[in-house]
Design a protein around this motif. Structure first.
Motif, mmCIF file in Angstrom:
data_model
loop_
_atom_site.group_PDB
_atom_site.id
_atom_site.type_symbol
_atom_site.label_atom_id
_atom_site.label_comp_id
_atom_site.label_asym_id
_atom_site.label_seq_id
_atom_site.Cartn_x
_atom_site.Cartn_y
_atom_site.Cartn_z
ATOM 1 N N ARG A 219 0.807 -1.228 0.000
ATOM 2 C CA ARG A 219 0.000 0.000 0.000
ATOM 3 C C ARG A 219 0.832 1.265 0.000
ATOM 4 N N LEU A 220 1.982 1.224 0.685
ATOM 5 C CA LEU A 220 2.833 2.405 0.795
ATOM 6 C C LEU A 220 4.276 2.020 0.530
ATOM 7 N N SER A 221 5.018 2.955 0.001
ATOM 8 C CA SER A 221 6.459 2.726 -0.089
ATOM 9 C C SER A 221 7.026 2.857 1.329
ATOM 10 N N GLY A 222 8.235 2.388 1.506
ATOM 11 C CA GLY A 222 8.871 2.534 2.812
ATOM 12 C C GLY A 222 8.989 3.992 3.214
ATOM 13 N N ALA A 223 9.340 4.846 2.263
ATOM 14 C CA ALA A 223 9.471 6.279 2.546
ATOM 15 C C ALA A 223 8.127 6.897 2.929
ATOM 16 N N GLU A 224 7.063 6.500 2.256
ATOM 17 C CA GLU A 224 5.722 7.025 2.578
ATOM 18 C C GLU A 224 5.288 6.569 3.973
ATOM 19 N N ARG A 225 5.547 5.300 4.280
ATOM 20 C CA ARG A 225 5.165 4.780 5.604
ATOM 21 C C ARG A 225 5.945 5.502 6.699
ATOM 22 N N HIS A 226 7.249 5.705 6.477
ATOM 23 C CA HIS A 226 8.079 6.399 7.444
ATOM 24 C C HIS A 226 7.578 7.828 7.654
ATOM 25 N N ALA A 227 7.262 8.520 6.564
ATOM 26 C CA ALA A 227 6.755 9.893 6.660
ATOM 27 C C ALA A 227 5.422 9.931 7.393
ATOM 28 N N ALA A 228 4.565 8.951 7.156
ATOM 29 C CA ALA A 228 3.262 8.910 7.832
ATOM 30 C C ALA A 228 3.431 8.701 9.334
ATOM 31 N N ILE A 229 4.355 7.845 9.719
ATOM 32 C CA ILE A 229 4.612 7.609 11.153
ATOM 33 C C ILE A 229 5.114 8.886 11.803
ATOM 34 N N LEU A 230 6.116 9.520 11.191
ATOM 35 C CA LEU A 230 6.651 10.760 11.761
ATOM 36 C C LEU A 230 5.591 11.855 11.821
ATOM 37 N N SER A 231 4.780 11.961 10.787
ATOM 38 C CA SER A 231 3.723 12.969 10.757
ATOM 39 C C SER A 231 2.732 12.761 11.893
ATOM 40 N N SER A 232 2.360 11.520 12.109
ATOM 41 C CA SER A 232 1.417 11.216 13.191
ATOM 42 C C SER A 232 2.019 11.531 14.561
ATOM 43 N N LEU A 233 3.273 11.167 14.761
ATOM 44 C CA LEU A 233 3.930 11.482 16.035
ATOM 45 C C LEU A 233 3.983 12.986 16.255
ATOM 46 N N GLU A 234 4.328 13.734 15.216
ATOM 47 C CA GLU A 234 4.410 15.188 15.342
ATOM 48 C C GLU A 234 3.040 15.816 15.564
ATOM 49 N N ARG A 235 2.041 15.317 14.867
ATOM 50 C CA ARG A 235 0.693 15.858 15.012
ATOM 51 C C ARG A 235 0.208 15.731 16.462
ATOM 52 N N HIS A 236 0.597 14.656 17.119
ATOM 53 C CA HIS A 236 0.174 14.418 18.501
ATOM 54 C C HIS A 236 1.234 14.840 19.519
ATOM 55 N N ARG A 237 2.294 15.489 19.020
ATOM 56 C CA ARG A 237 3.386 15.974 19.870
ATOM 57 C C ARG A 237 3.959 14.856 20.747
ATOM 58 N N ILE A 238 4.270 13.750 20.109
ATOM 59 C CA ILE A 238 4.806 12.580 20.814
ATOM 60 C C ILE A 238 6.254 12.369 20.395
ATOM 61 N N ARG A 239 7.100 12.169 21.394
ATOM 62 C CA ARG A 239 8.474 11.753 21.145
ATOM 63 C C ARG A 239 8.502 10.249 21.390
ATOM 64 N N ALA A 240 9.106 9.530 20.482
ATOM 65 C CA ALA A 240 9.128 8.073 20.559
ATOM 66 C C ALA A 240 10.567 7.578 20.629
ATOM 67 N N ALA A 241 10.688 6.290 20.844
ATOM 68 C CA ALA A 241 11.991 5.618 20.794
ATOM 69 C C ALA A 241 11.904 4.532 19.739
ATOM 70 N N GLY A 242 12.871 4.523 18.850
ATOM 71 C CA GLY A 242 12.918 3.512 17.805
ATOM 72 C C GLY A 242 14.053 2.538 18.073
ATOM 73 N N PHE A 243 13.772 1.275 17.841
ATOM 74 C CA PHE A 243 14.758 0.219 18.041
ATOM 75 C C PHE A 243 14.930 -0.527 16.717
ATOM 76 N N PRO A 244 15.814 -0.007 15.845
ATOM 77 C CA PRO A 244 15.986 -0.643 14.547
ATOM 78 C C PRO A 244 16.850 -1.903 14.637
ATOM 79 N N ALA A 245 16.526 -2.874 13.826
ATOM 80 C CA ALA A 245 17.393 -4.034 13.633
ATOM 81 C C ALA A 245 18.401 -3.644 12.554
ATOM 82 N N GLY A 246 19.660 -3.889 12.830
ATOM 83 C CA GLY A 246 20.725 -3.465 11.927
ATOM 84 C C GLY A 246 20.560 -3.923 10.494
ATOM 85 N N LYS A 247 20.074 -5.144 10.303
ATOM 86 C CA LYS A 247 19.936 -5.659 8.937
ATOM 87 C C LYS A 247 18.960 -4.829 8.110
ATOM 88 N N PHE A 248 18.070 -4.089 8.762
ATOM 89 C CA PHE A 248 17.116 -3.257 8.046
ATOM 90 C C PHE A 248 17.614 -1.829 7.813
#
Length: 146
Positions: A29-58
């Protein structure tokens, strides 16, 4: 007068938002870039700071590192989720710690990186020996269990 306001602020419920893996490959449904932008947009809209735990292979590629740079620039924390994102059954704490340390150079360049470790699948080991062994190694390497 500031006392009651401060007291009320301390009793409000908190919210911790964390995202694991950071597999931002293109989806149906979404490219990786679109999904990432949507997540960040939602966090910013709700003024939420989050913590991300990326797996290195990704995130061991330029596009993903750019996403993490944006994540960091916007004040979100970055922690370690191991390079390979393997299930830790507890058999070799040393091998798991090596996998955690393998990811650290990918993340340490980001200002919001913290030595916080999130176990893949939240699996801390099937035995007390395996669990405690990795906990000791995490502590010896300056990590806290997130």
């Amino acid at each position: 007068m500031a006392g009651p306001a401060l007291s009320a602020a301390r009793t409000r419920p908190g919210l911790a938002v964390t995202l694991d893996d950071f597999d931002i490959a293109d989806g149906p449904r979404l490219s990786g870039a679109e999904r990432h932008a949507a997540i960040l947009s939602s966090l910013e809209r709700h003024r939420i700071r989050a913590a991300g735990f990326p797996a290195g292979k990704f995130v061991d590629n330029d596009p993903a590192r750019r996403h993490l740079q944006t994540w960091s620039q916007r004040g979100h924390l970055i922690g370690n989720h191991s390079y390979s994102h393997s299930f830790y059954a507890g058999g070799s704490p040393e091998r798991m710690m090596a996998d955690i340390l393998r990811e650290e150079p990918l993340l340490s360049a980001f200002p919001t990186f913290r030595k916080w470790f999130r176990y893949p699948y939240l699996a801390e080991g099937k035995t007390a020996e395996g669990r405690d062994g990795l906990r000791r190694l995490l502590q010896a390497n300056g990590y806290r269990n997130a």
